[in-house]
Write a protein that holds these residues in place. Structure first.
Motif, PDB file in Angstrom:
ATOM      1  N   VAL A  81       0.883  -1.174   0.000  1.00 30.00           N
ATOM      2  CA  VAL A  81       0.000   0.000   0.000  1.00 30.00           C
ATOM      3  C   VAL A  81       0.920   1.224   0.000  1.00 30.00           C
ATOM      4  O   VAL A  81       1.846   1.302   0.813  1.00 30.00           O
ATOM      5  N   PHE A  82       0.672   2.167  -0.924  1.00 26.06           N
ATOM      6  CA  PHE A  82       1.583   3.291  -1.111  1.00 26.06           C
ATOM      7  C   PHE A  82       1.068   4.559  -0.432  1.00 26.06           C
ATOM      8  O   PHE A  82      -0.143   4.759  -0.289  1.00 26.06           O
ATOM      9  N   GLN A  83       2.007   5.438  -0.100  1.00 26.14           N
ATOM     10  CA  GLN A  83       1.643   6.698   0.555  1.00 26.14           C
ATOM     11  C   GLN A  83       0.697   7.536  -0.308  1.00 26.14           C
ATOM     12  O   GLN A  83      -0.281   8.081   0.184  1.00 26.14           O
ATOM     13  N   MET A 139     -10.845   7.770   0.537  1.00 25.10           N
ATOM     14  CA  MET A 139     -11.451   6.734  -0.312  1.00 25.10           C
ATOM     15  C   MET A 139     -10.415   6.155  -1.280  1.00 25.10           C
ATOM     16  O   MET A 139     -10.418   4.947  -1.556  1.00 25.10           O
ATOM     17  N   LYS A 140      -9.542   7.025  -1.789  1.00 25.00           N
ATOM     18  CA  LYS A 140      -8.485   6.518  -2.688  1.00 25.00           C
ATOM     19  C   LYS A 140      -7.617   5.505  -1.946  1.00 25.00           C
ATOM     20  O   LYS A 140      -7.264   4.463  -2.493  1.00 25.00           O
ATOM     21  N   GLN A 141      -7.298   5.819  -0.677  1.00 27.38           N
ATOM     22  CA  GLN A 141      -6.446   4.880   0.048  1.00 27.38           C
ATOM     23  C   GLN A 141      -7.203   3.598   0.358  1.00 27.38           C
ATOM     24  O   GLN A 141      -6.611   2.521   0.423  1.00 27.38           O
ATOM     25  N   PHE A 162      -1.003   6.531   5.847  1.00 29.57           N
ATOM     26  CA  PHE A 162      -1.985   7.501   6.345  1.00 29.57           C
ATOM     27  C   PHE A 162      -1.428   8.919   6.389  1.00 29.57           C
ATOM     28  O   PHE A 162      -2.127   9.847   6.796  1.00 29.57           O
ATOM     29  N   SER A 163      -0.180   9.090   5.962  1.00 30.76           N
ATOM     30  CA  SER A 163       0.466  10.384   6.217  1.00 30.76           C
ATOM     31  C   SER A 163       0.003  11.486   5.264  1.00 30.76           C
ATOM     32  O   SER A 163       0.247  12.654   5.528  1.00 30.76           O
ATOM     33  N   ALA A 170      -7.343   9.582   8.764  1.00 35.11           N
ATOM     34  CA  ALA A 170      -6.257   8.652   9.094  1.00 35.11           C
ATOM     35  C   ALA A 170      -6.695   7.737  10.237  1.00 35.11           C
ATOM     36  O   ALA A 170      -6.487   6.524  10.196  1.00 35.11           O
ATOM     37  N   LYS A 171      -7.330   8.316  11.241  1.00 34.55           N
ATOM     38  CA  LYS A 171      -7.753   7.550  12.408  1.00 34.55           C
ATOM     39  C   LYS A 171      -8.733   6.438  12.009  1.00 34.55           C
ATOM     40  O   LYS A 171      -8.618   5.293  12.431  1.00 34.55           O
TER      41      LYS A 171
END
Ligand code: ADP
Length: 267
Positions: A81-83, A139-141, A162-163, A170-171
């Motif tokens: 999973v990418f930033q 949503m993208k993440q 989550f950064s 993020a939470k």
């Protein structure tokens, strides 16, 4: 036998005449179903370490052993999973999740079903046909997480996932990942996450591996002995105690690296 073993990994980047020693003898292991978080200052080689585990980058020396075999190329059992999500803008959410399945040769119908299942798992039902530019960052993440999970990885790598999100989003996503990780178990998944956020690492991980300033070395390995779910401990001394312990190791890593650089310059 540990699920994954990082043995004496050194990485030198060569660009023109410049050489950068990014990693200098990194050693650690990850067990099956273990959640390990790697923290360290910016530029200490955390992403490089993850890319070497993913088989996207080669160590200059040393090796990474996965289930007894050295990793030399990307492996379908290890997904990432990418930033910045890494979605293809011209493909819908569902098509994005299907891409690696298609590469793996999964037939069209099966991969469509699987993509739908995993989008449901990250609570994106109804957004299958939406393009990335119409989705929020969170949503993208979620799509990025669904895409990585659809491969049914045995090791899930997450590089600061989550950064780039606001804290509230993020939470929610931290809890979603923890929920999925706890409930799934088929196949048993280990997680290796890179973070520069110590509180996030202590909230999520079974173990926090602390790296020094570049060149990255392991300067601490802290077992986080807080019962799960941990949300109820967030204001408790036990939580701050572990945050302090990791911070202390980060500071020591910072100082010792500076000293060794200073010593080598003055000698
Ligand atoms: P982190 O993830 O801890 O911020 P990185 O792994 O991204 O650190 O980078 C570690 C070091 O290696 C940095 O000094 C960075 O500039 C360097 N580096 C990373 N990738 C490359 C590359 N492809 N070519 C040259 N140098 C690189």
């Amino acid at each position: 036998m540990p699920k994954l073993e990082v043995r004496d990994v050194r990485k030198i980047f060569k660009e023109d005449k410049n050489e950068t020693l990014a990693l200098d003898g990194v050693n650690f292991t990850v067990d099956s179903e273990e959640f390990v978080c790697i923290v360290g200052p910016s530029g200490c080689g955390k992403s490089t370490m993850l890319r070497i585990i993913a088989g996207l980058e080669h160590a200059t020396s040393g090796e990474v052993i996965f289930e007894g075999t050295p990793i030399t190329q990307p492996n379908a059992k290890i997904s990432m999973v990418f930033q910045l999500f890494g979605l293809l803008p011209w493909k819908t959410a569902q098509e994005n999740v299907e891409v690696p399945l298609e590469v793996m040769g999964v037939p069209k119908k099966a991969r469509a079903e699987s993509a739908k299942d995993y989008l449901n798992m990250v609570h994106l039902e109804g957004f299958e046909n939406t393009y990335p530019h119409d989705l929020s960052g969170g949503m993208k993440q979620r799509v990025g997480i669904a895409r990585a999970l659809a491969l049914k990885p045995e090791i899930l790598l997450m590089d600061e996932p989550f950064s780039s999100l606001d804290e509230l989003t993020a939470k929610k996503l931290r809890d979603l990942v923890l929920d999925i990780w706890r409930k799934r178990g088929e196949p048993p998944t280990s997680i290796i996450m890179v973070s520069h956020n110590v509180e996030e690492a202590v909230y999520m991980a079974d173990r926090v591996i602390v790296m020094s300033k570049r060149p990255g070395r392991v300067v601490g390995d802290v077992k986080i002995k807080i019962p799960r779910p941990r949300s109820k401990y967030l204001r408790e001394q036990i939580y701050f105690g572990f945050v302090d312990e990791v911070m202390e190791k980060l500071n020591i890593g910072d100082r010792s690296t500076k000293q060794s650089i200073e010593t080598s310059h003055s000698s």
